[in-house]
Write a protein that holds these residues in place. Structure first.
Motif, PDB file in Angstrom:
ATOM      1  N   TYR A 155       0.835  -1.189   0.000  1.00  0.00           N
ATOM      2  CA  TYR A 155       0.000   0.000   0.000  1.00  0.00           C
ATOM      3  C   TYR A 155       0.876   1.246   0.000  1.00  0.00           C
ATOM      4  CZ  TYR A 155      -3.427  -3.494   0.981  1.00  0.00           C
ATOM      5  OH  TYR A 155      -4.217  -4.612   0.863  1.00  0.00           O
ATOM      6  N   CYS A 156       0.633   2.145  -0.959  1.00  0.00           N
ATOM      7  CA  CYS A 156       1.388   3.401  -1.055  1.00  0.00           C
ATOM      8  C   CYS A 156       2.890   3.099  -1.079  1.00  0.00           C
ATOM      9  CB  CYS A 156       1.032   4.339   0.098  1.00  0.00           C
ATOM     10  SG  CYS A 156      -0.725   4.615   0.339  1.00  0.00           S
ATOM     11  N   ALA A 175       1.370 -10.545  -6.806  1.00  0.00           N
ATOM     12  CA  ALA A 175       1.371  -9.356  -5.947  1.00  0.00           C
ATOM     13  C   ALA A 175       0.190  -8.462  -6.270  1.00  0.00           C
ATOM     14  CB  ALA A 175       2.679  -8.583  -6.088  1.00  0.00           C
ATOM     15  N   PHE A 176      -0.169  -7.673  -5.261  1.00  0.00           N
ATOM     16  CA  PHE A 176      -1.211  -6.664  -5.390  1.00  0.00           C
ATOM     17  C   PHE A 176      -0.648  -5.364  -4.812  1.00  0.00           C
ATOM     18  CE2 PHE A 176      -4.369  -4.200  -3.023  1.00  0.00           C
ATOM     19  CZ  PHE A 176      -5.296  -3.900  -4.020  1.00  0.00           C
ATOM     20  N   ALA A 177      -0.910  -4.254  -5.482  1.00  0.00           N
ATOM     21  CA  ALA A 177      -0.435  -2.956  -5.002  1.00  0.00           C
ATOM     22  C   ALA A 177      -1.565  -1.939  -5.099  1.00  0.00           C
ATOM     23  CB  ALA A 177       0.771  -2.478  -5.809  1.00  0.00           C
ATOM     24  N   ALA A 178      -1.871  -1.302  -3.991  1.00  0.00           N
ATOM     25  CA  ALA A 178      -2.871  -0.236  -3.990  1.00  0.00           C
ATOM     26  C   ALA A 178      -2.156   1.107  -3.980  1.00  0.00           C
ATOM     27  CB  ALA A 178      -3.785  -0.366  -2.775  1.00  0.00           C
ATOM     28  N   GLY A 238      -6.989   2.461  -0.012  1.00  0.00           N
ATOM     29  CA  GLY A 238      -6.950   1.023   0.217  1.00  0.00           C
ATOM     30  C   GLY A 238      -6.815   0.652   1.673  1.00  0.00           C
ATOM     31  N   VAL A 239      -6.299   1.589   2.484  1.00  0.00           N
ATOM     32  CA  VAL A 239      -6.131   1.357   3.922  1.00  0.00           C
ATOM     33  C   VAL A 239      -6.940   2.362   4.735  1.00  0.00           C
ATOM     34  CG1 VAL A 239      -4.482   1.306   5.835  1.00  0.00           C
ATOM     35  CG2 VAL A 239      -3.812   0.431   3.594  1.00  0.00           C
ATOM     36  N   ARG A 240      -6.830   3.655   4.380  1.00  0.00           N
ATOM     37  CA  ARG A 240      -7.347   4.722   5.241  1.00  0.00           C
ATOM     38  C   ARG A 240      -8.563   5.431   4.656  1.00  0.00           C
ATOM     39  NH1 ARG A 240      -4.093   8.533   5.041  1.00  0.00           N
ATOM     40  NH2 ARG A 240      -2.737   7.746   3.396  1.00  0.00           N
ATOM     41  N   ALA A 241      -9.411   4.692   3.979  1.00  0.00           N
ATOM     42  CA  ALA A 241     -10.609   5.296   3.405  1.00  0.00           C
ATOM     43  C   ALA A 241     -11.523   5.841   4.499  1.00  0.00           C
ATOM     44  CB  ALA A 241     -11.363   4.262   2.575  1.00  0.00           C
ATOM     45  N   SER A 244     -17.296   6.370   6.056  1.00  0.00           N
ATOM     46  CA  SER A 244     -18.613   7.004   6.130  1.00  0.00           C
ATOM     47  C   SER A 244     -19.039   7.536   4.765  1.00  0.00           C
ATOM     48  CB  SER A 244     -18.601   8.146   7.152  1.00  0.00           C
ATOM     49  OG  SER A 244     -17.738   9.195   6.739  1.00  0.00           O
ATOM     50  N   ASP A 245     -18.103   7.589   3.823  1.00  0.00           N
ATOM     51  CA  ASP A 245     -18.376   7.981   2.437  1.00  0.00           C
ATOM     52  C   ASP A 245     -18.617   6.700   1.634  1.00  0.00           C
ATOM     53  OD1 ASP A 245     -17.914   8.414  -0.384  1.00  0.00           O
ATOM     54  OD2 ASP A 245     -16.971  10.323   0.102  1.00  0.00           O
ATOM     55  N   PRO A 246     -19.803   6.515   1.053  1.00  0.00           N
ATOM     56  CA  PRO A 246     -20.110   5.259   0.364  1.00  0.00           C
ATOM     57  C   PRO A 246     -19.125   4.892  -0.742  1.00  0.00           C
ATOM     58  CG  PRO A 246     -22.114   6.532   0.697  1.00  0.00           C
ATOM     59  CD  PRO A 246     -20.967   7.416   1.087  1.00  0.00           C
ATOM     60  N   GLN A 247     -18.667   5.887  -1.511  1.00  0.00           N
ATOM     61  CA  GLN A 247     -17.732   5.565  -2.594  1.00  0.00           C
ATOM     62  C   GLN A 247     -16.384   5.106  -2.044  1.00  0.00           C
ATOM     63  OE1 GLN A 247     -17.829   7.496  -6.635  1.00  0.00           O
ATOM     64  NE2 GLN A 247     -18.447   9.242  -5.393  1.00  0.00           N
ATOM     65  N   GLN A 248     -15.892   5.778  -1.003  1.00  0.00           N
ATOM     66  CA  GLN A 248     -14.613   5.386  -0.433  1.00  0.00           C
ATOM     67  C   GLN A 248     -14.709   4.013   0.237  1.00  0.00           C
ATOM     68  OE1 GLN A 248     -12.182   8.230   1.724  1.00  0.00           O
ATOM     69  NE2 GLN A 248     -13.458   9.927   1.014  1.00  0.00           N
ATOM     70  N   LYS A 249     -15.799   3.771   0.941  1.00  0.00           N
ATOM     71  CA  LYS A 249     -15.999   2.472   1.589  1.00  0.00           C
ATOM     72  C   LYS A 249     -16.042   1.363   0.544  1.00  0.00           C
ATOM     73  CE  LYS A 249     -19.011   0.172   4.988  1.00  0.00           C
ATOM     74  NZ  LYS A 249     -19.507  -0.986   4.224  1.00  0.00           N
ATOM     75  N   PHE A 250     -16.808   1.598  -0.522  1.00  0.00           N
ATOM     76  CA  PHE A 250     -16.879   0.610  -1.589  1.00  0.00           C
ATOM     77  C   PHE A 250     -15.508   0.378  -2.220  1.00  0.00           C
ATOM     78  CE2 PHE A 250     -17.363  -0.652  -6.016  1.00  0.00           C
ATOM     79  CZ  PHE A 250     -18.181  -1.760  -5.903  1.00  0.00           C
ATOM     80  N   GLY A 251     -14.764   1.479  -2.427  1.00  0.00           N
ATOM     81  CA  GLY A 251     -13.445   1.352  -3.029  1.00  0.00           C
ATOM     82  C   GLY A 251     -12.507   0.523  -2.181  1.00  0.00           C
ATOM     83  N   LYS A 252     -12.472   0.787  -0.874  1.00  0.00           N
ATOM     84  CA  LYS A 252     -11.581   0.026   0.004  1.00  0.00           C
ATOM     85  C   LYS A 252     -11.961  -1.444   0.030  1.00  0.00           C
ATOM     86  CE  LYS A 252      -9.930  -0.385   4.770  1.00  0.00           C
ATOM     87  NZ  LYS A 252      -9.921   0.196   6.134  1.00  0.00           N
ATOM     88  N   GLU A 253     -13.253  -1.719   0.186  1.00  0.00           N
ATOM     89  CA  GLU A 253     -13.700  -3.101   0.265  1.00  0.00           C
ATOM     90  C   GLU A 253     -13.485  -3.836  -1.054  1.00  0.00           C
ATOM     91  OE1 GLU A 253     -17.703  -2.556   1.566  1.00  0.00           O
ATOM     92  OE2 GLU A 253     -17.117  -2.207   3.657  1.00  0.00           O
ATOM     93  N   SER A 254     -13.714  -3.149  -2.160  1.00  0.00           N
ATOM     94  CA  SER A 254     -13.537  -3.784  -3.462  1.00  0.00           C
ATOM     95  C   SER A 254     -12.065  -4.011  -3.789  1.00  0.00           C
ATOM     96  CB  SER A 254     -14.202  -2.946  -4.557  1.00  0.00           C
ATOM     97  OG  SER A 254     -15.600  -2.902  -4.361  1.00  0.00           O
ATOM     98  N   ALA A 255     -11.190  -3.092  -3.344  1.00  0.00           N
ATOM     99  CA  ALA A 255      -9.757  -3.296  -3.539  1.00  0.00           C
ATOM    100  C   ALA A 255      -9.283  -4.511  -2.748  1.00  0.00           C
ATOM    101  CB  ALA A 255      -8.988  -2.043  -3.120  1.00  0.00           C
ATOM    102  N   PHE A 256      -9.824  -4.687  -1.541  1.00  0.00           N
ATOM    103  CA  PHE A 256      -9.501  -5.873  -0.753  1.00  0.00           C
ATOM    104  C   PHE A 256      -9.966  -7.134  -1.493  1.00  0.00           C
ATOM    105  CE2 PHE A 256     -10.951  -9.059   2.329  1.00  0.00           C
ATOM    106  CZ  PHE A 256      -9.753  -9.338   2.971  1.00  0.00           C
ATOM    107  N   SER A 257     -11.198  -7.103  -1.991  1.00  0.00           N
ATOM    108  CA  SER A 257     -11.726  -8.220  -2.769  1.00  0.00           C
ATOM    109  C   SER A 257     -10.856  -8.490  -3.989  1.00  0.00           C
ATOM    110  CB  SER A 257     -13.160  -7.917  -3.218  1.00  0.00           C
ATOM    111  OG  SER A 257     -13.638  -8.884  -4.114  1.00  0.00           O
ATOM    112  N   GLN A 258     -10.417  -7.421  -4.643  1.00  0.00           N
ATOM    113  CA  GLN A 258      -9.546  -7.544  -5.813  1.00  0.00           C
ATOM    114  C   GLN A 258      -8.275  -8.309  -5.460  1.00  0.00           C
ATOM    115  OE1 GLN A 258      -8.655  -3.731  -7.590  1.00  0.00           O
ATOM    116  NE2 GLN A 258      -6.779  -4.471  -8.566  1.00  0.00           N
TER     117      GLN A 258
END
Length: 271
Positions: A155-156, A175-178, A238-241, A244-258
């Protein structure tokens, strides 16, 4: 909404409930991605000294994990609660997770404006000459655990080192990199195994032009790759979203899923 460019099909949207136990005794195997990512709560891993390096270790609740994940943090290190919680989330996905303390107990402060802190000096102090040996200690620990495959997630700051671990002879299978920062062209062209990238819509360290360059360089490697772009996100999501913001929450969770899906596909993951 989410915008994605990928060499794989788009990920399915999945609901996430924090801290739901999913592992049981037996083989680390699941039919679907479990509801496992935690945004809040107490870490469940442990810290252990190994070859002079402090490691945060999080174990899956199942026997004989086949895949180890080397978790490479942002500049806030394993001391950041969100990093420990995310490492624990990978463990609940069935992976044995090891996160080395990349900064020897002195990570960057949460506020870069803290008196006496200079981010440029910090980055210069923790270049590859200082960081690669620490990363290698974490890799060596995983190598002694008996796992069959090793994946890296970064991450970063750590995203750069996830790429570096895909160079020939490093022993990392995928590997995965956010939102990786400080990534050099030669580190991209040197990859010899599959790499997945989660990119933020707003990121001064990876502009749209730089993102396109990275995609082109990855295509030239002829190795499997994936670059997903998440709208409404900024560097660090990817870590510090802000969950409380739906787009950021979705992004973090989806990146984890990715990342989990990527390891499943290319490192013989737990699922």
């Amino acid at each position: 909404m989410i915008s994605m460019r990928s060499s794989l099909s788009a990920l399915l949207l999945w609901s996430v409930v924090p801290l739901i136990p999913v592992a049981s005794a037996g083989e680390c195997s699941y039919g679907d991605i479990p509801q496992i990512i935690a945004h809040t709560g107490e870490p469940v891993g442990r810290e252990e000294k190994y070859n002079g390096v402090n490691l945060y270790i999080s174990e899956p609740g199942c026997e004989n994990p086949k895949v180890g994940v080397l978790y490479l943090t942002d500049v806030f290190g394993i001391q950041l609660l969100e990093n420990k919680l995310l490492a624990d989330s990978f463990a609940r996905a069935g992976f044995l997770v090891v996160a080395p303390d990349l900064f020897d107990g002195e990570p960057a402060p949460a506020d870069f404006g803290t008196p006496g802190f200079n981010i440029t000096d910090f980055i210069l102090k923790h270049g590859p000459n200082a960081t690669d040996p620490i990363v290698d200690v974490g890799l060596a620990y995983l190598g002694e655990t008996g796992v069959d495959k090793i994946a890296a997630t970064g991450y970063c700051f750590g995203g750069r080192y996830a790429f570096r671990l895909l160079a020939a002879g490093k022993g990392v299978d995928a590997a995965f990199a956010a939102h990786p920062s400080l990534l050099e062209d030669r580190e991209i062209t040197a990859v010899t195994n599959p790499i997945s990238v989660a990119a933020a819509e707003s990121d001064t360290t990876m502009s749209p032009e730089r993102r396109s360059q990275i995609e082109a360089l990855l295509a030239d490697t002829k190795k499997p790759y994936q670059v997903n772009l998440y709208s409404g996100t900024s560097h660090g999501f990817g870590v510090r979203a802000n969950v409380s913001d739906p787009q950021q929450k979705f992004g973090k969770e989806s990146a984890f899923s990715q990342a989990v899906r990527w390891f499943e596909a290319w490192a013989g993951g737990a699922l």
